[in-house]
Scaffold this active site. Structure first.
Site, PDB file in Angstrom:
ATOM      1  N   GLU A   1     -10.602  38.003  11.972  1.00 20.60           N
ATOM      2  CA  GLU A   1     -10.407  37.976  13.430  1.00 20.60           C
ATOM      3  C   GLU A   1      -8.973  38.377  13.796  1.00 20.60           C
ATOM      4  O   GLU A   1      -8.022  37.985  13.124  1.00 20.60           O
ATOM      5  CB  GLU A   1     -10.689  36.558  13.929  1.00 20.60           C
ATOM      6  CG  GLU A   1     -10.507  36.349  15.420  1.00 20.60           C
ATOM      7  CD  GLU A   1     -10.804  34.920  15.859  1.00 20.60           C
ATOM      8  OE1 GLU A   1     -10.940  34.694  17.070  1.00 20.60           O
ATOM      9  OE2 GLU A   1     -10.909  34.039  14.981  1.00 20.60           O
TER      10      GLU A   1
ATOM     11  N   LYS B   1     -16.006  38.446  21.816  1.00 22.56           N
ATOM     12  CA  LYS B   1     -16.252  37.060  21.411  1.00 22.56           C
ATOM     13  C   LYS B   1     -16.822  36.259  22.581  1.00 22.56           C
ATOM     14  O   LYS B   1     -16.296  36.308  23.701  1.00 22.56           O
ATOM     15  CB  LYS B   1     -14.950  36.432  20.905  1.00 22.56           C
ATOM     16  CG  LYS B   1     -15.095  35.044  20.303  1.00 22.56           C
ATOM     17  CD  LYS B   1     -13.764  34.578  19.733  1.00 22.56           C
ATOM     18  CE  LYS B   1     -13.857  33.233  19.041  1.00 22.56           C
ATOM     19  NZ  LYS B   1     -12.557  32.814  18.458  1.00 22.56           N
TER      20      LYS B   1
ATOM     21  N   CYS C   1     -15.729  34.329  14.616  1.00 23.19           N
ATOM     22  CA  CYS C   1     -15.306  32.947  14.375  1.00 23.19           C
ATOM     23  C   CYS C   1     -16.197  31.909  15.054  1.00 23.19           C
ATOM     24  O   CYS C   1     -17.295  31.641  14.601  1.00 23.19           O
ATOM     25  CB  CYS C   1     -13.841  32.776  14.770  1.00 23.19           C
ATOM     26  SG  CYS C   1     -13.020  31.413  13.883  1.00 23.19           S
TER      27      CYS C   1
ATOM     28  N   LEU D   1      17.931  15.744  -1.905  1.00 20.82           N
ATOM     29  CA  LEU D   1      17.143  15.133  -2.985  1.00 20.82           C
ATOM     30  C   LEU D   1      17.678  13.728  -3.210  1.00 20.82           C
ATOM     31  O   LEU D   1      18.767  13.545  -3.762  1.00 20.82           O
ATOM     32  CB  LEU D   1      17.253  15.974  -4.249  1.00 20.82           C
ATOM     33  CG  LEU D   1      16.345  15.584  -5.419  1.00 20.82           C
ATOM     34  CD1 LEU D   1      14.875  15.718  -5.027  1.00 20.82           C
ATOM     35  CD2 LEU D   1      16.635  16.453  -6.634  1.00 20.82           C
ATOM     36  N   SER D   2      16.905  12.724  -2.785  1.00 21.19           N
ATOM     37  CA  SER D   2      17.404  11.351  -2.744  1.00 21.19           C
ATOM     38  C   SER D   2      17.109  10.539  -3.988  1.00 21.19           C
ATOM     39  O   SER D   2      17.670   9.463  -4.185  1.00 21.19           O
ATOM     40  CB  SER D   2      16.793  10.625  -1.542  1.00 21.19           C
ATOM     41  OG  SER D   2      15.393  10.445  -1.739  1.00 21.19           O
ATOM     42  N   GLY D   3      16.198  11.029  -4.826  1.00 20.48           N
ATOM     43  CA  GLY D   3      15.701  10.203  -5.914  1.00 20.48           C
ATOM     44  C   GLY D   3      14.435   9.459  -5.541  1.00 20.48           C
ATOM     45  O   GLY D   3      13.859   8.746  -6.354  1.00 20.48           O
TER      46      GLY D   3
ATOM     47  N   ILE E   1      10.354   9.524  -3.682  1.00 16.48           N
ATOM     48  CA  ILE E   1       9.161  10.317  -3.962  1.00 16.48           C
ATOM     49  C   ILE E   1       8.940  11.442  -2.958  1.00 16.48           C
ATOM     50  O   ILE E   1       8.455  12.521  -3.317  1.00 16.48           O
ATOM     51  CB  ILE E   1       7.909   9.409  -4.056  1.00 16.48           C
ATOM     52  CG1 ILE E   1       6.743  10.211  -4.657  1.00 16.48           C
ATOM     53  CG2 ILE E   1       7.569   8.801  -2.698  1.00 16.48           C
ATOM     54  CD1 ILE E   1       5.580   9.370  -5.094  1.00 16.48           C
TER      55      ILE E   1
ATOM     56  N   SER F   1      11.180  13.372  -1.240  1.00 24.82           N
ATOM     57  CA  SER F   1      12.007  14.542  -1.546  1.00 24.82           C
ATOM     58  C   SER F   1      11.647  15.124  -2.910  1.00 24.82           C
ATOM     59  O   SER F   1      11.747  16.346  -3.121  1.00 24.82           O
ATOM     60  CB  SER F   1      13.488  14.196  -1.475  1.00 24.82           C
ATOM     61  OG  SER F   1      13.848  13.212  -2.418  1.00 24.82           O
TER      62      SER F   1
ATOM     63  N   ASN G   1      21.551   4.800  10.593  1.00 21.34           N
ATOM     64  CA  ASN G   1      21.388   6.130  11.173  1.00 21.34           C
ATOM     65  C   ASN G   1      22.615   7.010  10.945  1.00 21.34           C
ATOM     66  O   ASN G   1      22.495   8.234  10.768  1.00 21.34           O
ATOM     67  CB  ASN G   1      21.113   6.017  12.676  1.00 21.34           C
ATOM     68  CG  ASN G   1      19.698   5.535  12.972  1.00 21.34           C
ATOM     69  OD1 ASN G   1      18.818   5.598  12.119  1.00 21.34           O
ATOM     70  ND2 ASN G   1      19.486   5.046  14.179  1.00 21.34           N
TER      71      ASN G   1
ATOM     72  N   LYS H   1      10.464  11.323  19.363  1.00 20.48           N
ATOM     73  CA  LYS H   1      11.020  11.863  18.118  1.00 20.48           C
ATOM     74  C   LYS H   1      10.191  13.042  17.621  1.00 20.48           C
ATOM     75  O   LYS H   1      10.728  14.069  17.193  1.00 20.48           O
ATOM     76  CB  LYS H   1      11.057  10.779  17.039  1.00 20.48           C
ATOM     77  CG  LYS H   1      12.111   9.707  17.214  1.00 20.48           C
ATOM     78  CD  LYS H   1      12.149   8.818  15.976  1.00 20.48           C
ATOM     79  CE  LYS H   1      13.232   7.766  16.064  1.00 20.48           C
ATOM     80  NZ  LYS H   1      13.312   6.937  14.849  1.00 20.48           N
TER      81      LYS H   1
END
Length: 542
Positions: A46, A114, A150, A292-294, A296, A298, A373, A512
């Site tokens: 499509e 369509k 579609c 990379l924080s250590g 899961i 990241s 924060n 947020k």
């Protein structure tokens, strides 16, 4: 008299708005289909010429001039071959339509409009298009083909119209986005259609990433008996031949390639890889950088980034503070080494101290949300500085569970151009990490087994602020995906006060989410274009 027609399902990855590039891809595909697969007909997805979804590009008049030139170029290339290609059209009255063109032997010969314009979830087609109401059936080499686009195949009327107009086979052009259960839904829907019309259906789907959407391909051909006779692979471009044999009034789809389909975890993992890869590639980024924080989240994000882009396109940055555990530092470095990515450690204590000194009239000695924060925002600032200097896009690492309840910091760990795990619940983060380690062990085992923590204050764990993730994810799913009320969720076995608390967090965090990075959609109800709640509202449920 018998007749054989060879169709190629052209599962390609166009780029939205790149009409010249998409035409070049279409012409290359036609040549390959003709030379390598002896194709009589090539069926594209499509809106092939513009890519899908083009959104408000459809409001640009110039777009249609380019599309018309593209159709002429494609027509000129179709010597001794036919193709079906999707595109948008605007008529002399300014009305727009979602179209499929039948092009054969150097000429644009027929077109289909369509009929069913989806206007739910991520789809806004009624914003742009007018609906058609007529079938389009074309005859080629003794076989009559009905064209559908579609959503038309999800309703019975367009398929019946095509058959009543004489169609022997239905050609269905698709730009059907991925969700974890979607391919099974497609199979079940087409099985219902072939039961109703007693004709084969060839279903051709787009592949590739487009902002938060991933198109998983998985094109297939289904016989009138409901059997899949040809199956394209998922998540990669592919040309898959389908041979149709016609004798008298009988149409048979000959057995062809049946590419294996992925199981649950690898299917989601491949979707995340493809979404990140195409976002980076199509937007011209040099690579990606992430914190990379250590932990899961990241760790999984880093593995996805390396698998999607290659280790040479990924940079990992550890930004320890006094609350960062030694095992987090060790595990982050070990994973970076295992994956072969560039790794840097930047302690943030000096920067935090400078902020603390500057804010001495505001801050106190107690570590609260402001101080937590502040740590996250220092890290976000460092990552953005690296991004500005290197041209590497910052990849955010928050998961859906955190995004849902606002367990993240605006302008801190939420910074980034793309967030692969945005629609991945925390329980699925663990499942995907375990799966990834079955391919090669790159995520340290204790990253998976230790209690999750943001490490923003002493001895912190996620469960200090949130319910157990099994329970949290179940409540989020019930409220966000299923639209259940608090009392209905409580009836599933959850404490009503906890349900109300989670729902309050979800509703209060919309502001947020409006400011968060895009992320790959893997569920049928992702935050963003799927679920659109007003930030300012006074609604509540008893």
């Amino acid at each position: 008299m018998s007749q054989t027609v060879r169709i190629v399902m052209a599962q390609i990855d166009p780029k939205v708005g790149d009409i010249a590039g998409n035409v070049k891809l279409i012409l290359q595909t036609l040549q390959t289909a003709k030379s390598e697969h002896k194709a009589d007909i090539v069926v594209f997805p499509e809106m092939t010429i513009t890519g899908y979804p083009p959104e408000d590009l459809l409001l640009r008049d110039e777009l249609y001039l380019q599309v018309n030139s593209a159709l002429e170029e494609i027509s000129n290339a179709c010597e001794n071959i036919a193709c079906v290609v999707g595109y948008p059209m605007m008529d002399e009255l300014g009305e727009r339509f979602n179209m499929a063109a039948w092009i054969a032997d150097g000429a644009y010969q027929a077109s289909y409009i369509k009929q069913n314009l989806p206007n739910y979830s991520v789809f806004d087609e009624q914003r742009y298009f007018n609906a058609g109401n007529q079938p389009c059936v074309v005859e080629y080499k003794g076989v009559k083909f009905g064209l559908l686009i579609c959503e038309d195949i999800w309703k019975v009327t367009p398929a019946i119209q095509s058959v009543e107009a004489g169609a022997d086979v239905i050609l269905n052009l698709n730009a059907s986005p991925f969700s974890a259960e979607k391919h099974q839904d497609r199979l079940q829907t087409l099985q219902r259609r072939v039961d109703e019309i007693n004709k084969p259906i060839i279903y051709v789907n787009q592949v590739g990433g487009q902002d938060e959407l991933v198109f998983d391909g998985g094109s297939f051909a289904m016989s009138a008996d409901g059997e899949v006779c040809a199956q394209s692979p998922e998540f990669v471009p592919a040309l898959t031949p389908v041979e149709i044999f016609k004798q008298a009034d009988s149409i048979v789809l000959m057995p062809s390639l049946l590419a294996p389909l992925h199981d649950d975890e690898p299917r989601v993992y491949e979707a995340l890889k493809l979404g990140l890869r195409d976002y980076v590639r199509k937007n011209g980024f040099q690579g990606v950088v992430l914190g990379l924080s250590g932990g899961i989240d990241s760790a999984l994000t880093l593995a996805i980034a390396v698998d999607a882009l290659g280790a040479d396109k990924v940079k990992a940055v550890m930004m320890p503070f006094e609350y960062t555990a030694e095992i987090s530092k060790e595990d982050a470095q070990a994973q970076a080494q295992a994956l072969g990515v560039e790794f840097e450690s930047i302690p943030i204590a000096p920067m935090y101290q400078a902020f603390e000194n500057a804010l001495s009239q505001t801050l106190d000695d107690e570590v609260g949300i402001t101080e937590e924060n502040l740590q996250a925002r220092i890290r976000g600032t460092l990552l953005m500085a690296i991004s500005n200097k290197t041209g590497y896009m910052v990849v955010a690492t928050s998961n859906k569970s955190e995004v849902a309840v606002g367990y993240s910091t605006l302008y801190g760990d939420m910074v980034g151009g793309f967030s692969p795990l945005k629609d991945v619940p925390k329980t699925w983060v663990y499942r995907l990490a375990i799966y990834r380690n079955t391919l090669s062990e790159v995520i340290p085992e204790r990253v998976i087994t230790r209690a999750p923590s943001a490490e923003l204050r002493p001895d912190q764990t996620d469960q200090d602020s949130l319910p157990d993730y099994d329970q949290l994810d179940a409540i989020i799913n019930a409220y966000v995906n299923e639209d259940l009320s608090p009392s209905q969720i409580a009836q599933l076995g959850y404490e009503i006060d906890e349900v109300k608390r989670v729902i309050r967090l979800i509703d209060r965090s919309e502001y947020k989410r409006r400011q968060a990075a895009l992320g790959v959609k893997i569920s049928h109800r992702a935050f963003g274009r799927d679920r659109r709640y007003p930030v300012t509202n006074g609604y509540s449920e008893s």
